[in-house]
Design a protein around this motif. Structure first.
Motif, PDB file in Angstrom:
ATOM      1  N   SER A   1      10.305 -57.287  15.459  1.00 13.51           N
ATOM      2  CA  SER A   1      11.500 -58.083  15.181  1.00 13.51           C
ATOM      3  C   SER A   1      12.101 -58.623  16.464  1.00 13.51           C
ATOM      4  O   SER A   1      13.190 -59.188  16.474  1.00 13.51           O
ATOM      5  CB  SER A   1      12.526 -57.245  14.420  1.00 13.51           C
ATOM      6  OG  SER A   1      12.981 -56.194  15.224  1.00 13.51           O
TER       7      SER A   1
ATOM      8  N   MET B   1       9.499 -45.787  14.784  1.00 13.46           N
ATOM      9  CA  MET B   1       9.306 -47.146  14.257  1.00 13.46           C
ATOM     10  C   MET B   1       9.409 -48.188  15.353  1.00 13.46           C
ATOM     11  O   MET B   1       9.969 -49.278  15.143  1.00 13.46           O
ATOM     12  CB  MET B   1      10.321 -47.450  13.161  1.00 13.46           C
ATOM     13  CG  MET B   1      10.224 -46.452  12.018  1.00 13.46           C
ATOM     14  SD  MET B   1      11.467 -46.744  10.784  1.00 13.46           S
ATOM     15  CE  MET B   1      11.218 -45.375   9.708  1.00 13.46           C
TER      16      MET B   1
ATOM     17  N   VAL C   1       8.013 -51.641  14.393  1.00 15.75           N
ATOM     18  CA  VAL C   1       8.896 -52.548  13.646  1.00 15.75           C
ATOM     19  C   VAL C   1       9.893 -53.211  14.586  1.00 15.75           C
ATOM     20  O   VAL C   1      10.163 -54.417  14.499  1.00 15.75           O
ATOM     21  CB  VAL C   1       9.651 -51.767  12.538  1.00 15.75           C
ATOM     22  CG1 VAL C   1      10.627 -52.652  11.829  1.00 15.75           C
ATOM     23  CG2 VAL C   1       8.669 -51.144  11.574  1.00 15.75           C
TER      24      VAL C   1
ATOM     25  N   SER D   1      14.626 -50.006  15.352  1.00 13.85           N
ATOM     26  CA  SER D   1      15.056 -51.368  15.061  1.00 13.85           C
ATOM     27  C   SER D   1      16.504 -51.409  14.609  1.00 13.85           C
ATOM     28  O   SER D   1      17.003 -52.450  14.220  1.00 13.85           O
ATOM     29  CB  SER D   1      14.152 -51.969  13.980  1.00 13.85           C
ATOM     30  OG  SER D   1      14.261 -51.213  12.801  1.00 13.85           O
TER      31      SER D   1
ATOM     32  N   ARG E   1       7.456 -51.528   3.523  1.00 14.31           N
ATOM     33  CA  ARG E   1       6.444 -51.007   4.440  1.00 14.31           C
ATOM     34  C   ARG E   1       5.144 -50.870   3.668  1.00 14.31           C
ATOM     35  O   ARG E   1       5.145 -50.641   2.456  1.00 14.31           O
ATOM     36  CB  ARG E   1       6.874 -49.623   4.943  1.00 14.31           C
ATOM     37  CG  ARG E   1       8.173 -49.642   5.702  1.00 14.31           C
ATOM     38  CD  ARG E   1       8.296 -48.416   6.593  1.00 14.31           C
ATOM     39  NE  ARG E   1       9.558 -47.756   6.476  1.00 14.31           N
ATOM     40  CZ  ARG E   1      10.657 -48.070   7.130  1.00 14.31           C
ATOM     41  NH1 ARG E   1      10.665 -49.078   7.957  1.00 14.31           N
ATOM     42  NH2 ARG E   1      11.770 -47.389   6.972  1.00 14.31           N
TER      43      ARG E   1
END
Lengths: 629, 80, 45
Positions: free
Chosen positions: A134, A127, A130, A102, A438
């Motif tokens: 987004s 990740m 994530v 991200s 998180r």
């Protein structure tokens, strides 16, 4: 078939998930925390490729770039590790760059720098969950094509993508990629950044608007100049209160179990030295410390939660203002906070501090953050002070005050010391990443709590057991013929030592017996509890061994030769103050010597803190007595 | 090096108002390299979300806190 | 009982020897913590 196993290194920004990946690959349980500076040493472990080849895995400290004029010591370590300059660690054969998907605009810099070093590289695009949430549109294939290296999307904390990563690590390793962005001969950095920008356009398109997510909503409170502080203090207080209240049930259980065990031994054996050794020495001494296991576990559980969730960076941000008053920066907050658990990882965490002088100051004051080894002493004394049974908010408040006192004195000392050391040659500025909140990694948190718990039990079963045995011997021999317990004690080796020490500790409000117990606590702070249990134990008949608060009951009835109570409020406070300030941990001194680079600092610290503890204790007791308490 | 209209004034990050989207036009000062390492690069879009002794900004998906001295070295253009 | 005293003294003596051994002869490998504070930093390097 026995060639040397290949070495792979995990490199990436702080918070990119390197250590989580390391744990997933090697099965180890290295410390993982959602803030910069958790990994400050190179950790190593082993894993196997799907074909069964062994691989050495190195977890390098997180860094933002690989400059030669690196900002902090941990970045220098990462660079040295990659170029083979670290003692005892060979140059890696391949680098796995762990990248937060991200946040590619920043993380890709490091990947390019690794390729520039000529090392084969695999990109672990971590990740991805994530990133997707987004709204980022990732194209790993395009990324791989442009960079010329394998790209593996993954989610290390859910163990997704590990197999695919291992596939990418099969032999033969991919070749080092070419540096395709070195087009003109001018600034390499500019070219690198332009390349990263174009890569992100191609392979990681960001949505146009920045939406407010959960992290933003929570931060509007937790980063608020006023509310943030309220939240911080509330969280810290709840932490302390929980440790007192939730732990009382398991503690009572352990206590009565030990009591019953002691009773049983008492009944099974005829009277004699061995029985006394087992019941008074071993069960009494070791049991006295073991009883605090639930509280230790709770403390580490909450610390693990805070670390894992991402709150710690917010705390460091809030504290920067306060730390500045102490001559330190917000970066010193995390090492100091770690010291509340144990000063040793705290001292090591100071490697993230850029300023050498600030680092020294932080190392110097770290032991004044009351570490968990002091807790048995505090938990023993606080209820005595308040004349109540455990579990109330008053006790939590006293504990909170103890921590605050240690912290405030540490800040004061830091300010004075920092002033003496003078300003830095190169000015360093505050910069800190605030990672998204998180969900705590529960499996990690629980394993961590169990590890610390087991370490505590192991310490109790080894050092504390040994010291309890020796203490029992000191108390029992040489034997006297008298039946009066007081005379027996006076005749024994411990009694004589106590006599010698008494003049020294009397001004602090302690008698020779307490003084001896304090002396033993320099070996390990928890031993104080065992010593008190052993020294103050009376020859029991039948019913004595039962209650847990027995140690306290014995302390309450203990007297000076003239009949005055021994443990008055002032002497108890004086005792607490002594333990807040005294440096009673040889491993800490050794680590301080290593991290500060000289034994002078370590010895100076020990001498200063011991002297300070004595003076503070003396001052408190004398002043209090004069005022009539 | 972007060409600039004479009428546009360069703001430092400190002067930008809260919750306003801006784009970094250049970095000017001794800590440029370090700032770029952290993600404060030219052409990067960012939003300041907190003022004070230290600023908090969202830049390329990450939240960064930097001191006022550092923010002084970041020159930005407002977007929209 | 006599035998209890002998055994107790024996245990004490063994404990003393173990401590002396650790203090004076064990190589001080203070890589990380070394002791049981439980942090994972003392994993084998």
């Amino acid at each position: 078939m026995s060639e040397n196993p290949s070495i792979i290194a995990l490199l990436g920004n702080p918070n990119s998930g390197k250590s989580t990946l390391f744990n997933a690959l090697t099965g180890k349980n290295q410390r993982v925390g959602n803030y910069a500076g958790v990994t400050v040493e190179v950790k190593s472990g082993e894993t196997y490729t799907p074909h069964g080849k062994k691989l050495h895995v190195l977890d390098l400290p997180g860094c933002y770039s690989l400059r030669t004029d690196a900002g902090s010591p941990d970045e220098q370590i990462a660079l040295d590790a990659l170029t083979g300059k670290l003692d005892g660690i060979a140059k890696p054969d391949l680098v796995v760059c762990v990248v937060d998907a991200s946040n590619l605009e920043r993380h890709l810099q490091l990947v390019l720098q690794v390729i520039e070093l000529g090392l084969p590289c695999v990109l672990a695009l971590n990740m991805v969950d994530v990133a997707e949430k987004s709204g980022l549109r990732l194209d790993p294939a395009k990324l791989s094509e442009e960079l010329g290296i394998p790209v593996v999307p993954m989610q290390a904390n859910a163990s997704k993508g590990i197999i695919e990563l291992k596939q990418a690590l099969r032999h033969p390793f991919p070749h080092a990629s070419e540096v395709s962005w070195l087009t003109q001969t001018d600034n390499l950095e500019t070219n690198r950044r332009a390349f990263v920008a174009s890569l992100c356009e191609l392979a990681a398109r960001r949505p146009d608007s920045q939406q407010r997510n959960f992290t933003d909503r929570l931060d509007s409170i937790l980063l608020h100049p006023f509310l943030g502080w309220v939240a911080f203090l509330a969280i810290m207080f709840i932490l302390f209160w929980s440790i007192f209240s939730f732990a009382s049930i398991p503690m009572d259980f352990i206590d009565s179990a030990l009591g019953s065990f002691g009773e049983w031994v008492n009944a099974m054996m005829p009277e004699g030295d061995l029985r006394s050794l087992l019941v008074d020495g071993v069960i009494g001494g070791v049991g006295g410390v073991l009883v605090f296991l639930p509280q230790i576990l709770l403390l580490f559980f909450f610390i693990g939660l805070l670390e894992s969730s991402g709150y710690m960076s917010r705390a460091a941000f809030l504290m920067d203002h306060v730390m500045a008053k102490a001559g330190l920066s917000g970066k010193a907050f995390l090492p100091l906070f770690s010291s509340y658990a144990c000063a040793i990882p705290g001292v090591m965490a100071t490697r993230t501090i850029d300023s050498a002088k600030e680092r020294l100051v932080t190392i110097f004051v770290a032991p004044w953050m009351s570490c968990s080894a002091r807790l048995p002493v505090y938990f023993l004394i606080i209820p005595l002070l308040l004349h109540e049974n455990e579990g109330t908010w008053k006790q939590a408040l006293v504990l909170f005050c103890i921590y605050t006192l240690g912290t405030l004195t540490a800040f004061l000392a830091a300010r004075i010391l920092r002033g003496k050391l003078g300003p830095d040659k190169i000015v360093r500025h505050f910069m800190l990443e605030l990672p998204p909140y998180r969900r705590p990694q529960w499996s990690y948190v629980f394993r961590h709590v169990l590890d610390r718990g087991w370490a505590f039990v192991r310490k109790a079963g080894t050092i504390i057991l040994g010291l309890s045995i020796l203490l029992w011997a000191l108390k029992t021999y040489p034997k006297s013929d008298s039946t009066d317990p007081g005379e027996v004690l006076a005749h024994s080796a411990m009694g004589r030592i106590g006599e010698l020490i008494e003049p020294v500790v009397k001004p602090l409000g302690f008698d020779g017996r307490t003084g001896t117990a304090i002396l033993t606590s320099f070996a390990a702070r928890e031993v104080f509890v065992s010593s008190i249990a052993i020294i103050f134990s009376v020859e029991e008949t039948d019913d004595d061994v039962k209650n847990r608060s027995l140690i306290r009951a014995k302390m309450q009835t203990a007297t000076w030769p003239d009949g005055r109570p021994l443990f008055t409020s002032m002497s108890l406070i004086s005792l607490l103050v002594f333990f807040i300030y005294a440096l009673q941990c040889l491993p800490t001194t050794a680590v301080v010597a290593r991290e500060s680079g000289s034994w002078k600092w370590a010895v100076g610290q020990f001498a200063f803190m011991s002297g300070f503890a004595y003076l503070a204790s003396w001052l408190i007791f004398q002043t209090g007595s004069l005022l009539g308490f | 090096m972007t060409t600039r209209q004479p009428s546009q004034r360069q703001l430092t990050l400190n002067e930008v108002s809260l919750n306003c989207d801006v784009r970094i036009s250049s970095l000017n000062g001794p800590a440029c390299d370090r700032l770029r390492d952290l993600g404060f690069c030219e052409q990067m879009q960012l939003r300041k979300i907190s003022n004070g002794r230290n600023l908090v900004c969202t830049v390329c998906g990450a939240k960064m806190a930097i001191s006022r001295e550092l923010a002084e070295q970041v020159l930005v253009d407002p977007i929209r | 009982m006599e035998w209890q005293s002998y055994i107790a003294l024996g245990i004490v003596a063994i404990t003393l020897v173990i401590f002396a051994f650790r203090l004076f002869f064990k190589k001080k490998s203070k890589k990380s913590c070394g002791h049981g504070c439980g942090c994972a930093a003392n994993e084998k390097q």
